[in-house]
Design an enzyme around this catalytic site. Structure first.
Site, mmCIF file in Angstrom:
data_model
loop_
_atom_site.group_PDB
_atom_site.id
_atom_site.type_symbol
_atom_site.label_atom_id
_atom_site.label_comp_id
_atom_site.label_asym_id
_atom_site.label_seq_id
_atom_site.Cartn_x
_atom_site.Cartn_y
_atom_site.Cartn_z
ATOM 1 N N LEU A 107 33.425 40.983 33.900
ATOM 2 C CA LEU A 107 33.655 39.548 33.714
ATOM 3 C C LEU A 107 33.426 38.824 35.028
ATOM 4 C CD1 LEU A 107 36.893 39.449 31.537
ATOM 5 C CD2 LEU A 107 34.510 39.788 30.860
ATOM 6 N N GLY A 152 33.980 44.881 32.346
ATOM 7 C CA GLY A 152 33.217 44.205 31.296
ATOM 8 C C GLY A 152 31.820 44.790 31.123
ATOM 9 N N ASN A 174 38.228 49.380 35.781
ATOM 10 C CA ASN A 174 39.027 49.270 37.016
ATOM 11 C C ASN A 174 39.969 48.076 36.991
ATOM 12 O OD1 ASN A 174 37.268 47.142 37.208
ATOM 13 N ND2 ASN A 174 36.984 47.334 39.416
ATOM 14 N N GLU A 175 40.234 47.527 35.797
ATOM 15 C CA GLU A 175 40.986 46.273 35.681
ATOM 16 C C GLU A 175 42.289 46.277 36.478
ATOM 17 O OE1 GLU A 175 39.155 47.527 33.322
ATOM 18 O OE2 GLU A 175 38.297 45.955 32.074
HETATM 19 C C1 LIG Z 1 45.682 40.623 29.625
HETATM 20 C C2 LIG Z 1 44.234 41.000 29.755
HETATM 21 C C3 LIG Z 1 43.656 40.559 31.007
HETATM 22 C C4 LIG Z 1 42.401 40.763 31.419
HETATM 23 C C5 LIG Z 1 41.404 41.619 30.786
HETATM 24 C C6 LIG Z 1 40.047 41.535 31.492
HETATM 25 C C7 LIG Z 1 39.102 42.644 31.094
HETATM 26 C C8 LIG Z 1 37.878 42.743 31.936
HETATM 27 C C9 LIG Z 1 37.909 42.495 33.230
HETATM 28 C C10 LIG Z 1 36.739 42.498 34.147
HETATM 29 O O1 LIG Z 1 35.596 42.790 33.841
HETATM 30 S S1 LIG Z 1 37.144 41.991 35.723
HETATM 31 C C11 LIG Z 1 35.748 42.331 36.754
HETATM 32 C C12 LIG Z 1 35.839 43.722 37.281
HETATM 33 N N1 LIG Z 1 34.692 43.978 38.134
HETATM 34 C C13 LIG Z 1 34.765 44.405 39.367
HETATM 35 O O2 LIG Z 1 35.821 44.664 39.895
HETATM 36 C C14 LIG Z 1 33.468 44.573 40.102
HETATM 37 C C15 LIG Z 1 33.527 43.875 41.438
HETATM 38 N N2 LIG Z 1 32.259 43.994 42.144
HETATM 39 C C16 LIG Z 1 31.924 45.077 42.858
HETATM 40 O O3 LIG Z 1 32.609 46.068 42.930
HETATM 41 C C17 LIG Z 1 30.619 44.986 43.556
HETATM 42 O O4 LIG Z 1 30.227 43.645 43.610
HETATM 43 C C18 LIG Z 1 29.487 45.825 42.921
HETATM 44 C C19 LIG Z 1 29.323 45.515 41.450
HETATM 45 C C20 LIG Z 1 29.766 47.323 43.129
HETATM 46 C C21 LIG Z 1 28.137 45.467 43.631
HETATM 47 O O5 LIG Z 1 28.268 45.651 44.999
HETATM 48 P P1 LIG Z 1 27.204 45.005 45.989
HETATM 49 O O6 LIG Z 1 27.569 45.440 47.361
HETATM 50 O O7 LIG Z 1 25.831 45.268 45.502
HETATM 51 O O8 LIG Z 1 27.391 43.441 45.793
HETATM 52 P P2 LIG Z 1 28.571 42.515 46.387
HETATM 53 O O9 LIG Z 1 29.889 43.186 46.245
HETATM 54 O O10 LIG Z 1 28.181 42.025 47.732
HETATM 55 O O11 LIG Z 1 28.566 41.309 45.325
HETATM 56 C C22 LIG Z 1 27.559 40.301 45.374
HETATM 57 C C23 LIG Z 1 28.233 38.965 45.051
HETATM 58 O O12 LIG Z 1 28.731 39.024 43.723
HETATM 59 C C24 LIG Z 1 30.136 38.724 43.698
HETATM 60 N N3 LIG Z 1 30.752 39.476 42.614
HETATM 61 C C25 LIG Z 1 30.778 40.788 42.448
HETATM 62 N N4 LIG Z 1 31.379 41.123 41.306
HETATM 63 C C26 LIG Z 1 31.758 39.956 40.728
HETATM 64 C C27 LIG Z 1 32.430 39.624 39.508
HETATM 65 N N5 LIG Z 1 32.850 40.553 38.635
HETATM 66 N N6 LIG Z 1 32.647 38.344 39.239
HETATM 67 C C28 LIG Z 1 32.234 37.368 40.088
HETATM 68 N N7 LIG Z 1 31.590 37.613 41.267
HETATM 69 C C29 LIG Z 1 31.359 38.890 41.564
HETATM 70 C C30 LIG Z 1 30.616 39.160 45.079
HETATM 71 O O13 LIG Z 1 31.815 38.516 45.414
HETATM 72 C C31 LIG Z 1 29.456 38.712 45.935
HETATM 73 O O14 LIG Z 1 29.570 37.299 46.092
HETATM 74 P P3 LIG Z 1 29.150 36.592 47.461
HETATM 75 O O15 LIG Z 1 27.698 36.939 47.669
HETATM 76 O O16 LIG Z 1 29.405 35.138 47.226
HETATM 77 O O17 LIG Z 1 30.019 37.163 48.544
#
Ligand SMILES: CC/C=C\CCC/C=C/C(=O)SCCNC(=O)CCNC(=O)[C@H](O)C(C)(C)COP(=O)(O)OP(=O)(O)OC[C@H]1O[C@@H](n2cnc3c(N)ncnc32)[C@H](O)[C@@H]1OP(=O)(O)O
Length: 298
Positions: A107, A152, A174-175
């Site tokens: 997400l 997501g 990893n939520e």
């Molecule tokens: C009661 C129920 C409640 C809730 C249920 C919700 C269920 C689902 C939840 C989710 O899906 S939450 C999202 C979980 N995802 C993550 O934790 C992934 C986070 N990201 C990473 O680990 C890394 O970005 C990566 C995917 C491994 C890629 O790494 P890389 O080094 O290639 O890129 P970088 O980390 O520099 O990221 C680039 C840029 O993108 C932004 N980013 C990353 N992930 C997200 C995201 N999920 N949402 C929004 N933005 C994201 C990151 O901050 C960087 O931004 P920047 O360039 O501005 O610094």
């Protein structure tokens, strides 16, 4: 190869975004000020091609940098799926990524940071609908996972029928690391693949599996070098399409029925939980720190 592009998804470029609450309900309109940030325009974020010879479409997720699932992006995916379902000649869809080393980072966390209640509710309903569509579609679905596939992202891959992944990436739920909890229907679809105990401990720890461990556990079906993932997905799709469509789809419906029944009876409560939980101050603090930690790792 005969390719045809579908003329899809113009909604997000307009001043008002038409966002379906559910497939069967009328859409609602959101003011443009509610649009989340994106480094790619909505028009560029999703590319669909269709190969008439193989009768297979490819849905290319290109919302840079990491295919974060925003409301607009989920809506696009949902509309595209519906169009493909209605395209009688189309028998399968491969979901691939145009982001370097990332299939989908889950997400878009910005959707959960200081959200408006209206948008949060529509966001979650749309996600629920998109998952249900993908999980139950008559189309044969293959995820071509060329990079990390997180939370997501795993929602998308685990709803598919077959998964091919590149080595040395991470996949899973990893939520908890963000202070939130994966919804039961997402947990169920992962549990269907890897079993109760592996799901339980990985969920509680927020553990992400390596591609190799994911293969061993059944979270993905094949691991091949990154530049061969899409080719392998196409080859596997062709093999799958040798099974008659209706028998394959009925078998899938049979196997997934319990999960779908549980989803349908719990989706309203799940929505309430989400919209009440996310705005809590403590959750907002944890989400904020998580976003900061992503930025500061550079
Ligand atoms: C009661 C129920 C409640 C809730 C249920 C919700 C269920 C689902 C939840 C989710 O899906 S939450 C999202 C979980 N995802 C993550 O934790 C992934 C986070 N990201 C990473 O680990 C890394 O970005 C990566 C995917 C491994 C890629 O790494 P890389 O080094 O290639 O890129 P970088 O980390 O520099 O990221 C680039 C840029 O993108 C932004 N980013 C990353 N992930 C997200 C995201 N999920 N949402 C929004 N933005 C994201 C990151 O901050 C960087 O931004 P920047 O360039 O501005 O610094």
């Amino acid at each position: 190869m005969t390719m045809r592009s579908f003329g899809l998804i113009r909604q997000c470029c307009n001043a008002l975004v038409r966002v379906p609450l559910a497939r069967e309900k009328s859409p609602v309109s959101l003011p443009i000020s509610h649009l989340s940030r994106s480094l790619t325009t909505a028009a560029e974020a999703l590319k669909i091609t269709y190969d008439e010879k193989s009768e297979v479409a490819t849905m290319h997720l290109c919302r840079k940098p990491v295919n974060g699932l925003s409301l607009e992006f989920i809506t696009q995916i949902s509309i595209a799926l519906e169009k493909l379902e209605n395209e009688r000649s189309c028998r399968g869809v491969i979901i691939s990524s145009g982001c370097d080393n990332v299939f989908c980072a889950g997400l878009d966390i910005n959707e959960m940071l200081r959200p408006t209640p209206e948008r949060l509710e529509i966001f979650w309903k749309t996600l629920q609908d998109m998952w249900l569509q993908l999980f139950t579609t008559r189309l044969m679905t293959v995820a071509a996972i060329t990079g990390h596939c997180i939370a997501g992202g795993c929602l998308i891959s685990s709803a598919c029928d077959h998964r091919v992944m590149a080595p040395n990436f991470k996949i899973g739920l990893n939520e908890v690391k963000l202070g939130i909890v994966a919804p039961f229907w997402l947990v169920d679809s992962v549990k269907n693949l890897i079993g109760y105990r592996q799901t339980e401990w990985s969920l509680m720890k927020g553990h992400l599996f390596s591609s190799e461990d994911a293969l061993r556990l059944g979270l993905v079906d094949k691991v091949v070098p990154q530049d061969q993932v899409v080719l392998q997905a196409e080859a596997d799709m062709a093999e799958w399409l040798q099974v008659p469509d209706s028998a394959r789809h009925l078998s899938k419906t049979l196997m997934r029925r319990d999960t779908v029944v549980r989803f349908r009876s719990g989706r309203e409560a799940d929505l309430k939980t989400f919209v009440n939980y996310i705005p809590k101050e403590s959750i907002q603090k944890t989400l904020h720190s998580y976003v900061e930690s992503l930025k500061s790792k550079k």
